[in-house]
Design a protein around this motif. Structure first.
Motif, PDB file in Angstrom:
ATOM      1  N   VAL A  16       0.863  -1.191   0.000  1.00  0.00           N
ATOM      2  CA  VAL A  16       0.000   0.000   0.000  1.00  0.00           C
ATOM      3  C   VAL A  16       0.891   1.230   0.000  1.00  0.00           C
ATOM      4  CG1 VAL A  16      -1.720   1.294   1.298  1.00  0.00           C
ATOM      5  CG2 VAL A  16      -1.832  -1.218   1.231  1.00  0.00           C
ATOM      6  N   LEU A  34      -5.610   3.554  -2.781  1.00  0.00           N
ATOM      7  CA  LEU A  34      -4.467   3.304  -1.885  1.00  0.00           C
ATOM      8  C   LEU A  34      -3.136   3.165  -2.623  1.00  0.00           C
ATOM      9  CD1 LEU A  34      -6.115   0.766   0.593  1.00  0.00           C
ATOM     10  CD2 LEU A  34      -5.867   3.249   0.843  1.00  0.00           C
ATOM     11  N   ILE A  36      -2.124   0.626  -4.491  1.00  0.00           N
ATOM     12  CA  ILE A  36      -1.652  -0.722  -4.159  1.00  0.00           C
ATOM     13  C   ILE A  36      -0.818  -1.305  -5.293  1.00  0.00           C
ATOM     14  CG2 ILE A  36      -2.415  -3.129  -3.861  1.00  0.00           C
ATOM     15  CD1 ILE A  36      -4.682  -2.059  -2.146  1.00  0.00           C
ATOM     16  N   LEU A  78       0.712  -8.282   3.643  1.00  0.00           N
ATOM     17  CA  LEU A  78       0.380  -6.869   3.459  1.00  0.00           C
ATOM     18  C   LEU A  78       1.501  -5.992   4.023  1.00  0.00           C
ATOM     19  CD1 LEU A  78      -1.851  -4.616   2.923  1.00  0.00           C
ATOM     20  CD2 LEU A  78      -2.440  -4.923   5.345  1.00  0.00           C
ATOM     21  N   THR A  80       2.335  -1.802   4.648  1.00  0.00           N
ATOM     22  CA  THR A  80       1.747  -0.452   4.606  1.00  0.00           C
ATOM     23  C   THR A  80       2.728   0.561   5.187  1.00  0.00           C
ATOM     24  OG1 THR A  80       0.866  -0.432   6.871  1.00  0.00           O
ATOM     25  CG2 THR A  80      -0.499  -1.516   5.168  1.00  0.00           C
ATOM     26  N   LEU A 361      -7.646   3.002   6.217  1.00  0.00           N
ATOM     27  CA  LEU A 361      -6.189   2.919   6.086  1.00  0.00           C
ATOM     28  C   LEU A 361      -5.621   4.277   5.667  1.00  0.00           C
ATOM     29  CD1 LEU A 361      -3.824   1.119   6.482  1.00  0.00           C
ATOM     30  CD2 LEU A 361      -4.260   0.036   4.271  1.00  0.00           C
ATOM     31  N   ASN A 396      -4.038  -9.011   2.879  1.00  0.00           N
ATOM     32  CA  ASN A 396      -4.472  -7.807   2.139  1.00  0.00           C
ATOM     33  C   ASN A 396      -5.055  -6.797   3.111  1.00  0.00           C
ATOM     34  OD1 ASN A 396      -7.379  -8.399   2.568  1.00  0.00           O
ATOM     35  ND2 ASN A 396      -6.840 -10.228   1.365  1.00  0.00           N
ATOM     36  N   TYR A 397      -5.362  -5.586   2.600  1.00  0.00           N
ATOM     37  CA  TYR A 397      -5.767  -4.485   3.505  1.00  0.00           C
ATOM     38  C   TYR A 397      -7.146  -4.716   4.097  1.00  0.00           C
ATOM     39  CZ  TYR A 397      -8.780  -2.582  -0.140  1.00  0.00           C
ATOM     40  OH  TYR A 397      -9.786  -2.412  -1.058  1.00  0.00           O
TER      41      TYR A 397
END
Ligand SMILES: O=C(O)CC1=NCN=C1
Ligand SMILES: [Zn+2]
Length: 426
Positions: A16, A34, A36, A78, A80, A361, A396-397
């Motif tokens: 992300v 995001l 991604i 994931l 971030t 997020l 995943n988010y």
């Protein structure tokens, strides 16, 4: 001095990036974009992000230096940006679980405060505490934040309510910022409550905040923002505006606790003074939302407080759709939100405020960064940004908001250094 080795975080299932968000906070549909990258990797040097892109693109550029780098395999998980908490009352001592029990037996937050408990109680304890005790108790809370993926926080004073004790809190926050991996941005909040001895003459306390506390704080350079609790029974909109305008004259950027318990025109004050953020907003008016969107005031929502005070939740959906940039925060404090779990706050954003997993997020990273004037340094994974990164035990988010009530943080990297591994501080 020898530069530390490059760090390569490889093969994130979802990376992300939130790229393209450094100039201004995200609004409306932007909060769902995001940036991604599937099967993404991040190349880090000297504590900065050099490249965040597909594994193929990163290896094309840095493959010949792979042998000199430390490699962390994300193995399809994931990845971030580090989470950002833009609203905490970090520096205090003690706890108020007895008041929690009183409220569950029918007392209200404001009744307890009016009887000399609440903020007044934490103020008495904080005034009596030395810097070492304040430092030690706050350090433990910073470790909790870090283990939950939070790499930068804002910390307010406001439990001193005298020049001496407000400066004491700000000095502790400044020392913690130097010593602990979590970066701290400081806010002066002398206008957190009217001390009991000024209850019959609140304007005298407002004068002390403006004429004595603000100049003393400004002289030390220990605070970047100035915040006020604009609430029925605390500071009126008129007093709040005077305090925030005075802070601006000393170079302190305005923030405001607005429309938390009663509708009280706090958001309108925020728009009028050009506040960086207006926080809480459970009872904000439609006009207040319109004015905040018009002025780009970040709406910092604190669903932990609504949850813990058994109050209604802010209408995030309405604010996002009206163009208000929304951020999320724990509001960490001993009375209305005793938690460091910003991930839980994100769950509440989805389950109680109508936000989507993508929006929460964005709200806990880049928009939170903008709420503390750090949109250029943190909150997204882009070249030149600080290398604050979280690897989650999640594919995943959306999974972050789905699997709730447990800590899914695996690894936290702060300025390119691993500071949490397997969920534990290193
Ligand atoms: O209760 C506290 O200690 C902190 C607080 N300030 C405004 N709302 C809650
Ligand atoms: Zn607060």
């Amino acid at each position: 001095t020898k530069q530390p080795k490059p760090l390569l975080i490889r093969r994130a299932g979802q990376l992300v990036t939130l790229k393209g968000s450094s100039e201004r906070p995200l609004i409306k549909g932007q909060m769902r974009e995001l940036g991604i990258v599937e099967n993404g990797s991040v190349w880090i040097e000297d504590g900065k992000i050099i490249m965040a892109d597909t594994d193929e693109a990163v290896l094309n550029r840095f493959g010949d230096r792979l042998s000199e780098a430390t490699v962390i395999e994300a193995n399809g998980r994931l990845v971030t940006p580090g989470l950002v908490d833009p609203h905490t009352h970090l520096v205090f001592v003690g706890s108020r679980e007895d008041e929690f029990e009183m409220r569950l037996n029918g007392a209200t937050y404001m009744e307890i405060m009016a009887a000399g408990g609440g903020i007044h109680r934490t103020t008495r304890a904080t005034q009596a505490a030395g810097e070492e005790e304040l430092y030690r108790e706050s350090y433990k809370r910073l470790d909790q934040f870090l283990k939950h993926g939070v790499t930068t926080i804002e910390a307010k004073s406001g439990y001193g309510l005298t020049v001496e004790h407000e400066l004491k809190q700000l000095r502790v926050a400044s020392q913690l910022n130097k010593d602990h991996p979590v970066d701290i941005v400081s806010t002066f909040m002398g206008a957190h409550a009217v001390p009991l001895e000024y209850r019959d003459n609140p304007d005298e306390f407002v004068r002390i905040v403006i004429e004595e506390m603000l100049p003393a704080v400004a002289e030390t350079g220990l605070a970047e923002f100035n915040d006020v609790f604009c609430e029925k029974g605390v500071f009126t909109p008129e007093q709040s505006e005077r305090i925030l305008e005075a802070g601006k004259r000393y170079g302190l950027k305005p923030k405001i606790h607005a429309d938390e318990i009663e509708p009280y025109q706090g958001a309108e004050v925020a728009a009028r003074v050009g506040a960086v953020s207006a926080d809480h907003l459970l009872r904000v008016s439609d006009e207040g939302i319109r004015q905040m969107a018009d002025k780009g005031v970040v709406g910092v929502l604190l669903p932990g407080t609504a949850f813990f005070l058994m109050a209604e939740f802010a209408n995030a959906r309405k604010m996002i759709d009206a163009g208000v940039p929304v951020a999320l925060s724990t509001d960490r404090n001993p009375g209305s939100s005793p938690t460091e779990s910003l991930p839980l706050i994100m769950n509440l954003g989805c389950l109680k405020m109508g936000m989507t997993p993508a929006e929460v997020l964005a709200a806990a990273t880049i928009n939170a960064a903008h709420a503390i004037s750090r949109g250029h340094e943190i909150g997204s994974l882009e070249p030149g940004k600080q290398a604050d990164v979280v690897i989650w035990d999640a594919p995943n988010y959306a999974y972050l908001q789905y699997h709730f009530g447990v800590n899914l943080v695996d690894t936290v990297i702060k300025r390119g250094q691993v500071v949490v591994k397997g969920g534990q501080r290193v």
